[in-house]
Design a protein around this motif. Structure first.
Motif, mmCIF file in Angstrom:
data_model
loop_
_atom_site.group_PDB
_atom_site.id
_atom_site.type_symbol
_atom_site.label_atom_id
_atom_site.label_comp_id
_atom_site.label_asym_id
_atom_site.label_seq_id
_atom_site.Cartn_x
_atom_site.Cartn_y
_atom_site.Cartn_z
ATOM 1 N N ALA A 28 0.830 -1.208 0.000
ATOM 2 C CA ALA A 28 0.000 0.000 0.000
ATOM 3 C C ALA A 28 0.864 1.256 0.000
ATOM 4 C CB ALA A 28 -0.940 -0.004 1.206
ATOM 5 N N CYS A 32 1.323 3.920 -3.095
ATOM 6 C CA CYS A 32 0.979 5.327 -2.859
ATOM 7 C C CYS A 32 2.119 6.236 -3.305
ATOM 8 C CB CYS A 32 0.667 5.523 -1.381
ATOM 9 S SG CYS A 32 0.150 7.200 -0.938
ATOM 10 N N LEU A 344 -4.539 3.458 4.889
ATOM 11 C CA LEU A 344 -4.552 2.587 3.704
ATOM 12 C C LEU A 344 -4.553 1.111 4.079
ATOM 13 C CD1 LEU A 344 -1.614 4.180 1.641
ATOM 14 C CD2 LEU A 344 -3.950 5.024 1.893
ATOM 15 N N SER A 365 -5.862 1.134 -2.836
ATOM 16 C CA SER A 365 -6.094 2.170 -1.826
ATOM 17 C C SER A 365 -4.934 3.151 -1.797
ATOM 18 C CB SER A 365 -6.309 1.542 -0.441
ATOM 19 O OG SER A 365 -5.117 1.000 0.101
#
Length: 578
Positions: A28, A32, A344, A365
Motif C-alpha cells: 500500500a 501510494c 490505507l 487504496s
C-alpha cells in the motif's frame, strides 16, 4: 525488573519538514508513493512554471531492508498493478501464474474434494508471488522515481496540532520516529540518537494490520464503529522444498475443516511456487472460544493430516513467518481520512475475506490516497474536507464493487461453520445481504470463555490445545520455527510489548483464562514461569527478542492491556523470499 519502551522526554529532537510522509513500506505504501510520483511527473511535464518537488516526500519503513517484514501467502490479483504499472508482468518478480485450483474439506482422516471450485476461490489469471521480493521490486521503482525511502525508521507516535480528540477538528501534523540506542532501563546509551519529528502536511498510514500509529489514531479519535468492531485472523506460514511431482508450479489448494472444529473459523492454503517449492500455511480466526487454542499448533496438526503429510513428507521446511490480517471487511472499515491524515490497506480493513486476498486492494487504496494527496498539494489545502475525497474515490472505485457484496461474509460464521456456509450461500444469492439487516459484530477476544467454563476434555479440540512439541521433520515447536523466521532484535533495549498492568497477568488472567498469551503467540514471546513472587505462583516472562511483529497479542489479549509498539528500528523478522 521489566522496563517498557517509551519515548525519552525533555530532549531536543531534530526536526524535518515534509510535504507527505508515508508510514509503512509495504504494497500500500509503495503504491501510494509511486502513484504520487507519477502524478507529479505528469503535472511538471505540462506546467513548467509551477513545478512540484518530490524532495520532501518520504516513506518510512521499520525493517532493516524494504520487504523484510512483509508476509503473505501470497497470491496477487493483478488488477491494480495493471493500472499502476501497465505491463508490469514483464519485469516484476512473479513466480507462477495460477493454472489449477482445488478445494478440500478435511475430516480427521479423510479429504473430500469439492466437485467444483467456489467462484470466489477461482484463481486462474492470478499470480503466485513472494510479497517480500515483490515489495523490494516496488521500492526500487519508487526510489528510481525520486522518492526517498528511509529504512530502519519506525513511526513511533503521531504528532498533533493540539489536544483535540474530535475527529472533525483534530489535526495530525506528522510523526515522530523511534529513538535509537536506548538500554533495557530506558536510558540513553553511548550511541543514542533521538527520533526525528517529521512535520508533514499529509501523513499517510500504511502500516498493515493493527498498525501502531493507526491504532493510536483510531483510539484517540474513536474512528471505529462500536457495532462493527474489527475482527482478525492469524496466518502461520512455512516455505517447503518438496520432491517434484507433488504440487505443480502454479497450483493452488485450499482446505477447510480439520484440524479446527465446526466452532472455529479458518483453513489452509498450499501454493505451488515451483515444481519443488511450496508456500503452505493456515489461517485461524482470532475469535475462538477456548483460550487454550494455539494457532501454531493448529497448523502443525494440519501438516499431520494424511492429505498434507502426503504432499510434504520427505521435504524440508526452510522458512517460517506469522502475520495477522483483518477479516471484518467493508462494515468494519474505520474512518479513513481527516485533517492531515489518511489510512490505507490492511489498517483500513481493505481485505476480501471471501477471496482470501488483500494485496490488490492495498495497492489500489494507495493509488487513490496518492491522487487525493496530489490534489491537496496542488491546492495547499490538507483539511478533512479535501482529504475526504479519498473515501469518495474508494466508494466510486472497484474496491467497493468488490468488498460491499461480501460485507457480511465473515460475520456469517459467528455461530459456526455449517451455519456460516448456509448464510454465505444466501448472501451469494442476495448480493451480500442477509435476510435481515447487516451483521453487527464484536471484537474477537470478547468470545473467549473463562477457564471454569471449559471442558477438561477440550470439546473435540484437544489435538490443538496448548503448544505443539513437533517431531523436527514434519512438525516443529515454535522456537524452531522462529529460528527459521530470521528474527533479530537488539538485546539491550526496552521491551516493546507494553503491558499496562502485570498484576492482571500474574494474578487475575492465570485464574480466569489460564494466560492465553502463552498459546496464541506464534513466536513463543510470552512464557509463564513458576515463581514464589506472586499470589498465583506463576509469573509472565516476555521473550521480546522472538517477536515476529504479527500483533496477535495486541489483538487477542482478553483484557486489552498489551500494546505492541515498534522496537528499535531495523529489528524484527527477515522474511527473505517469503
Amino acid at each position: 525488573m521489566i522496563t517498557f519502551r517509551k519515548p525519552i522526554e525533555d530532549i531536543d529532537r531534530p526536526q524535518m519538514e515534509a510535504d507527505v510522509v508515508i508510514i509503512g513500506g509495504g504494497p500500500a505504501g509503495m503504491a501510494c508513493a509511486l502513484r504520487l510520483s507519477q502524478l507529479i511527473d505528469e503535472h511538471n511535464a505540462h506546467h513548467p512554471d509551477s513545478q512540484l518537488s518530490k524532495d520532501n516526500i518520504y516513506v518510512l519503513e521499520k525493517a532493516r531492508e524494504v520487504g523484510q517484514h512483509c508476509l503473505s501467502g501470497a497470491l496477487l490479483d493483478p488488477r491494480s498493478m495493471r493500472e499502476l504499472l501497465p505491463g508490469f508482468e514483464s519485469e516484476a518478480p512473479i513466480d507462477a501464474e495460477v493454472t489449477k485450483e482445488s478445494v478440500y474439506f478435511l475430516s480427521k482422516d479423510k479429504a473430500r474434494k469439492f466437485p467444483i471450485v467456489p467462484p470466489p476461490l477461482r484463481d486462474h489469471g492470478n499470480y503466485v508471488i513472494s510479497i517480500n521480493k515483490f515489495v523490494k521490486w516496488l521500492s526500487e521503482k519508487v526510489e528510481a522515481a525520486g522518492i526517498t525511502v528511509f529504512t530502519g525508521f519506525a513511526g513511533s507516535e503521531l504528532l498533533f496540532e493540539d489536544d483535540s480528540r474530535d475527529a472533525d477538528t483534530a489535526r495530525v501534523t506528522g510523526v515522530r520516529t523511534d529513538d535509537k540506542g536506548v538500554d533495557k532501563q530506558g536510558q540513553p546509551k553511548a550511541n543514542f540518537e533521538p527520533g526525528y519529528d517529521l512535520r508533514a502536511k499529509i501523513t499517510i498510514l500504511a502500516e498493515g494490520t493493527r498498525g501502531n500509529c493507526a491504532k493510536q489514531l483510531t483510539e484517540r479519535l474513536e474512528l471505529e464503529d462500536f457495532y462493527h468492531a474489527q475482527t482478525y485472523g492469524v496466518g502461520i506460514k512455512e516455505l517447503w522444498e518438496i520432491p517434484a511431482g507433488r504440487v505443480a508450479k502454479g497450483e493452488v489448494i485450499y482446505t477447510l475443516g480439520y484440524p479446527l472444529t465446526t466452532k472455529e473459523y479458518g483453513g489452509a492454503w498450499i501454493y505451488g511456487i515451483s515444481d519443488t517449492l511450496v508456500s503452505v500455511g493456515y489461517v485461524t480466526g482470532l475469535d475462538y472460544e477456548d483460550p487454550r487454542t494455539d494457532p501454531h499448533h493448529v497448523f502443525q496438526d494440519f501438516k499431520e493430516h494424511p492429505f498434507a503429510r502426503h504432499l510434504l513428507e520427505g521435504g524440508k521446511m526452510i522458512r517460517y513467518g506469522a502475520k495477522t490480517l483483518p477479516y471484518g471487511g467493508w462494515l468494519t472499515m474505520p474512518r479513513i481520512s481527516g485533517n492531515g491524515w489518511m489510512i490505507l490497506g490492511d489498517s483500513a480493513s481493505f481485505l476480501n475475506s471471501q477471496r482470501l486476498k488483500g494485496i490488490h486492494l492495498a495497492i489500489k487504496s494507495g493509488m487513490l490516497a496518492a491522487e487525493t494527496a496530489f490534489d491537496a498539494l496542488l491546492s495547499g489545502d490538507n483539511s478533512a474536507d479535501t482529504l475526504s475525497e479519498y473515501k469518495a474515490a474508494v466508494d466510486k472505485s472497484w474496491i467497493k464493487d468488490e468488498l460491499f457484496p461480501v460485507r457480511n461474509f465473515h460475520q456469517a460464521f459467528e455461530h459456526g461453520l455449517y451455519d456460516g456456509m448456509i448464510k454465505a450461500g444466501l448472501q451469494q444469492l442476495m448480493h451480500g445481504s442477509n435476510l435481515g439487516p447487516d451483521s453487527k459484530n464484536e471484537a474477537g477476544y470478547l468470545r473467549m470463555k473463562h477457564a471454569d467454563a471449559l471442558s477438561p476434555y477440550g470439546d473435540g479440540r484437544h489435538h490443538f490445545l496448548y503448544n505443539a512439541k513437533g517431531d523436527g521433520k514434519l512438525t516443529f515447536d515454535r522456537l524452531t520455527d522462529v529460528y527459521h523466521s530470521g528474527t533479530r532484535h537488539e538485546d539491550d533495549q526496552p521491551v516493546h510489548l507494553v503491558i499496562k498492568d502485570l498484576d492482571i497477568c500474574n494474578n487475575r488472567c492465570v485464574k480466569e483464562f489460564g494466560n492465553p498469551c502463552q498459546y496464541f503467540c506464534p513466536a513463543a514471546v510470552y512464557e509463564i514461569v513458576e515463581t514464589s513472587e506472586t499470589h498465583s505462583g506463576k509469573q509472565l516472562h516476555i521473550n521480546f527478542a522472538n517477536c515476529v511483529h504479527c500483533k496477535t497479542c495486541d489483538i487477542m489479549d482478553p483484557y486489552q492491556i498489551v500494546n505492541w509498539v515498534p522496537p528499535e528500528g531495523g529489528g524484527g523478522p527477515n522474511y527473505d523470499g517469503m
